[in-house]
Design a protein around this motif. Sequence first.
Motif, short mmCIF file in Angstrom:
data_model
loop_
_atom_site.label_atom_id
_atom_site.label_comp_id
_atom_site.label_asym_id
_atom_site.label_seq_id
_atom_site.Cartn_x
_atom_site.Cartn_y
_atom_site.Cartn_z
N PRO A 69 13.51 -10.48 33.34
CA PRO A 69 12.86 -9.61 34.33
C PRO A 69 13.43 -9.85 35.73
CG PRO A 69 11.40 -11.39 33.69
CD PRO A 69 12.57 -11.46 32.76
N GLU A 70 13.56 -8.79 36.48
CA GLU A 70 14.04 -8.90 37.86
C GLU A 70 12.91 -9.41 38.75
OE1 GLU A 70 15.97 -6.12 41.42
OE2 GLU A 70 15.44 -5.24 39.47
N VAL A 71 13.21 -10.41 39.58
CA VAL A 71 12.26 -10.90 40.57
C VAL A 71 12.32 -9.96 41.78
CG1 VAL A 71 11.61 -12.79 42.11
CG2 VAL A 71 12.42 -13.28 39.79
N LEU A 72 11.19 -9.36 42.14
CA LEU A 72 11.16 -8.31 43.17
C LEU A 72 10.75 -8.84 44.54
CD1 LEU A 72 9.32 -5.68 40.94
CD2 LEU A 72 11.77 -5.78 41.42
N ALA A 73 9.85 -9.79 44.58
CA ALA A 73 9.37 -10.33 45.86
C ALA A 73 8.77 -11.71 45.62
CB ALA A 73 8.34 -9.40 46.49
N VAL A 74 8.91 -12.57 46.63
CA VAL A 74 8.41 -13.95 46.52
C VAL A 74 7.68 -14.30 47.81
CG1 VAL A 74 9.02 -16.36 46.15
CG2 VAL A 74 10.40 -14.56 45.08
N SER A 75 6.52 -14.94 47.69
CA SER A 75 5.79 -15.39 48.88
C SER A 75 6.54 -16.53 49.55
CB SER A 75 4.37 -15.83 48.51
OG SER A 75 4.42 -16.97 47.67
N ASP A 76 6.24 -16.77 50.81
CA ASP A 76 6.94 -17.81 51.57
C ASP A 76 6.77 -19.19 50.94
OD1 ASP A 76 7.85 -15.94 53.35
OD2 ASP A 76 6.24 -16.28 54.80
N ASP A 77 5.58 -19.44 50.38
CA ASP A 77 5.34 -20.76 49.78
C ASP A 77 5.73 -20.81 48.30
OD1 ASP A 77 3.37 -19.26 48.59
OD2 ASP A 77 1.68 -20.34 49.48
N GLU A 78 6.22 -19.69 47.77
CA GLU A 78 6.67 -19.56 46.38
C GLU A 78 5.55 -19.78 45.35
OE1 GLU A 78 11.34 -20.22 45.92
OE2 GLU A 78 10.28 -22.11 46.22
N LEU A 79 4.30 -19.72 45.80
CA LEU A 79 3.20 -19.87 44.84
C LEU A 79 2.88 -18.57 44.13
CD1 LEU A 79 0.76 -22.33 46.66
CD2 LEU A 79 2.24 -22.77 44.69
N CYS A 80 3.41 -17.48 44.62
CA CYS A 80 3.24 -16.22 43.89
C CYS A 80 4.48 -15.36 44.07
CB CYS A 80 1.98 -15.47 44.32
SG CYS A 80 1.96 -14.87 46.01
N TYR A 81 4.72 -14.50 43.08
CA TYR A 81 5.88 -13.61 43.13
C TYR A 81 5.60 -12.37 42.30
CZ TYR A 81 6.93 -15.90 38.65
OH TYR A 81 6.85 -16.39 37.37
N LEU A 82 6.41 -11.34 42.53
CA LEU A 82 6.34 -10.10 41.77
C LEU A 82 7.61 -9.99 40.93
CD1 LEU A 82 5.18 -7.61 44.55
CD2 LEU A 82 3.73 -8.86 42.94
N GLN A 83 7.45 -9.46 39.71
CA GLN A 83 8.60 -9.27 38.84
C GLN A 83 8.49 -7.94 38.11
OE1 GLN A 83 8.05 -12.72 36.19
NE2 GLN A 83 7.55 -11.30 34.55
N GLN A 84 9.59 -7.53 37.54
CA GLN A 84 9.66 -6.31 36.75
C GLN A 84 8.65 -6.36 35.60
OE1 GLN A 84 13.51 -6.02 34.98
NE2 GLN A 84 13.08 -4.15 33.83
N ASP A 85 7.98 -5.22 35.37
CA ASP A 85 7.03 -5.12 34.27
C ASP A 85 7.77 -4.68 33.00
OD1 ASP A 85 4.94 -4.73 32.55
OD2 ASP A 85 3.83 -3.33 33.82
N LEU A 86 7.74 -5.52 31.98
CA LEU A 86 8.44 -5.24 30.73
C LEU A 86 7.49 -4.69 29.66
CD1 LEU A 86 10.67 -8.44 30.61
CD2 LEU A 86 11.37 -6.13 31.26
N GLY A 87 6.27 -4.37 30.05
CA GLY A 87 5.33 -3.80 29.10
C GLY A 87 4.53 -4.87 28.38
N ASP A 88 3.91 -4.48 27.27
CA ASP A 88 2.99 -5.37 26.56
C ASP A 88 3.46 -5.77 25.17
OD1 ASP A 88 0.95 -5.38 28.59
OD2 ASP A 88 0.48 -3.32 28.00
N THR A 89 4.63 -5.30 24.75
CA THR A 89 5.06 -5.56 23.37
C THR A 89 6.01 -6.75 23.32
OG1 THR A 89 4.87 -3.21 22.83
CG2 THR A 89 6.13 -4.59 21.31
N SER A 90 5.54 -7.82 22.73
CA SER A 90 6.40 -8.99 22.53
C SER A 90 7.01 -8.93 21.14
CB SER A 90 5.59 -10.28 22.68
OG SER A 90 4.69 -10.42 21.60
N LEU A 91 8.02 -9.75 20.91
CA LEU A 91 8.59 -9.86 19.57
C LEU A 91 7.52 -10.33 18.58
CD1 LEU A 91 11.19 -9.79 17.79
CD2 LEU A 91 11.44 -12.21 18.32
N PHE A 92 6.63 -11.19 19.04
CA PHE A 92 5.54 -11.67 18.20
C PHE A 92 4.71 -10.49 17.70
CE2 PHE A 92 1.29 -13.46 17.49
CZ PHE A 92 1.59 -14.56 16.72
#
Length: 482
Positions: A69-92
């Motif tokens: 997933p692409e990392v889209l944004a990161v907070s200054d303290d790196e305690l939270c970030y936004l990433q690309q949404d890949l949906g809900d279907t896992s290989l499992f």
Amino acid sequence: MITELYRQWYGIVPAAVEKLPGAGSNRVYYRLSDAEKHTVIGCVGTSREENHAFITLARHFKAKGLPVPEVLAVSDDELCYLQQDLGDTSLFDALRKGREVGGRYNEEECQLLRQVMRLLPRVQFEGAEGLDFSVCYPQPEFDDTNVMFDLNYFKYCFLKPSGLDFHELRLEYDFRQLAKDLIREKCNTFLYRDFQARNIMISENSLYCIDFQGGRRGPVYYDLASFLWQASARYPDNLRSELIDVYYVEAQKYTNLISKEEFNQRLHLFVLFRLMQVLGAYGYRGYFERKPHFIQSIPPAIESLKEQLARMVGAYPYMREVLQRLVALPQFSAGLSGGTPEHNNGKLVVRIFSFSYKKGIPQDESGNGGGYVFDCRGTHNPGRYEAYKHLTGLDDAVKKFLEDDGEILRFLDHVYQLADAHVQRYMERGFTSLMFSFGCTGGQHRSVYSAQHLAEHIHRKFPQVELRLCHREQGISSVLGE
């Protein structure tokens, strides 16, 4: 925190924020969307170092063209970030059908697994190129400290709680020898560490890797063992062998591997280690944190451990002895989650009891810890009337009383729905033991009627199931469907 990061990145606050189900870590995930339903995933962690590892690895892998997933944004303290949404279907999720019918995977599912085996060497070899392993968390390399931590995790969180007696110093000696053998091969490859079906997403018909923040430099065998011997997957031996071949051929494109025979020997050493490691995790998450998913994973992991012990000769004699005694313990022979397909020839046995609460709830002799217990005392009691005091729920007069009153029929309608769903589910998952108990004041009228009627209902609807019916206070037992 996460909504503010979204606002800084997107310019407006999210229209909706949905908290996603948790997994095994302390990280919390959210799905954030705008008014047009465009979504991203937000992560809030408790460890800056762990988040920093994921963010750095994700950006490195993305630059290498690896599917993450692409990392889209990161907070200054790196305690939270936004990433690309890949949906809900896992290989499992995609492999659920094959897994639930005992590992009989269809061609479409097998093709997905072959794709995974071709993807793994890319992550291990291409992912390691130019990677600064010092960012890895909690350590940059798989070493003997790492191995001993996991082996002691197994000892304290699974072996000791099992109640098995063993000599700690003798076991420690073999643990240290195993650790030396596991790390003897120098490598410059990326060890994913948690390479399993839940951490592979399927989005737009492509596979993506997630949750690799615990990765580090390490041997390739570890991830292959983690995936192919995942406890709940139940991959049959022929499919597992084919997938190892697919991996071996793909990995040869990056390096000259050792011979196939040596490769398999090394692989099975890591399988043994990995099984002990996951049993430690299952013990902690299941026995101490009481999370059902991990308890349910123990029996198939024990079965896999039995298979590995059958392959072992010579090395680690005391450890091997302890493990052989462990897998032979009675609490594992019946299975902690309702049994496994190997027991009772794969046939589901449903045991139904009637009982008096005054004399206690029936004990579960299967070792599974019990099943459903239904309290019939809220329904009209025939035992309050002189005409029925010496009769039971098997007598026509009591049946007519209860059915004319109607309360017991409405009660059983709900029971039937629940029982039908669980009998069906247990058969699909290959379980072999399910228990229902009905209690009332004297264990004579309402409980007997209910137990008898549930047994007859299940026998009609699921004739392949063996029904063992026991009216405990009357000393009456019978078997339907032998």
